[in-house]
Enzyme design. Sequence first.
Site, PDB file in Angstrom:
ATOM      1  CE  LYS A  55      -3.860  -2.366   2.174  1.00 59.40           C
ATOM      2  NZ  LYS A  55      -4.500  -2.809   3.412  1.00 59.40           N
ATOM      3  CD  GLN A  99      -3.324  -4.451   6.504  1.00 63.12           C
ATOM      4  OE1 GLN A  99      -3.308  -3.456   5.796  1.00 63.12           O
ATOM      5  NE2 GLN A  99      -3.802  -5.598   6.074  1.00 63.12           N
ATOM      6  CG  ASP A 122     -10.188  -0.579   4.642  1.00 63.56           C
ATOM      7  OD1 ASP A 122      -9.894  -0.739   3.453  1.00 63.56           O
ATOM      8  OD2 ASP A 122      -9.692  -1.243   5.560  1.00 63.56           O
TER       9      ASP A 122
END
Length: 290
Positions: A55, A99, A122
């Site tokens: 990422k 995460q 997200d």
Amino acid sequence: METAKILDGKALAAKIQQELADTITASQPKIGRPPGLAVLMVGDNPASAAYVKNKEKACAKVGIASFGRHFPTQTSQSELEAVIEELNQDERVDGILVQLPLPKHLDAISLLHKIAPDKDADGLHPVNLGRLVRDEPGLRSCTPAGVMRLLEEYKIPLMGKQAVVVGRSILVGKPMALMLLAANATVTIAHSRTQDLKTITQNADILVAAAGIPGLITAEMVKPGAVVVDVGINRVTDSNGKSRLIGDIDFTTIADVAEYITPVPGGIGPMTVAILLQNTVFSYLQTNSN
């Protein structure tokens, strides 16, 4: 028998990243800073570390600043909540992401609730899921949004089609079903406890496998000419101790039946990262549009 055409997520992700890089180059002089993404990682799960690195590499490529933080395993809930609060207030940060999975002692859901909805890169905050249910604009869950973008790129018609989603997680299954519904498909959600899964999947014009069970979907479960999207990412180790990634579908045999298919790796994985970056840029432009 013809082999199915590949839905190439890797190539489309590269195209999206190029478009985002161009957008950032054009907007940065006006806004006076680049977009910023903060990925928070706790502990030392090797798979998570690899995802985070991926990422951050993708961010650097398109011109997004990384404000990532890596915390030791024993970090407390309140410490993380304080960091999220700080990032919510930080004007350089447009997207925040925790995460997963987290160490057992932490409550992922309440951390997610702490993220400001407009910085929820997200797309999993209840406010953003609510916007999805109501078909209102907002940040979308990255993986299912990546699937939709890939289907759109290949001009796969969804209106009136039978779509089956196998899996019901809040991460993929549920938002996926809602997005397909918004595109006027007729949607069935199945899962690991569904009776006679084969009868249901055989009716699917569009079949999305997102159950996290390696090789769950086999060729006889697929309608000839269907579009099969594999969201599963499962690491399996063979008898020689070599590990590799496989999806939720039996790729080789299904490729002889389906019209379109996504590979693992190289299908939905790169799309998830591309949409994460797109969400961050969306927030960046929204915040600075006044």
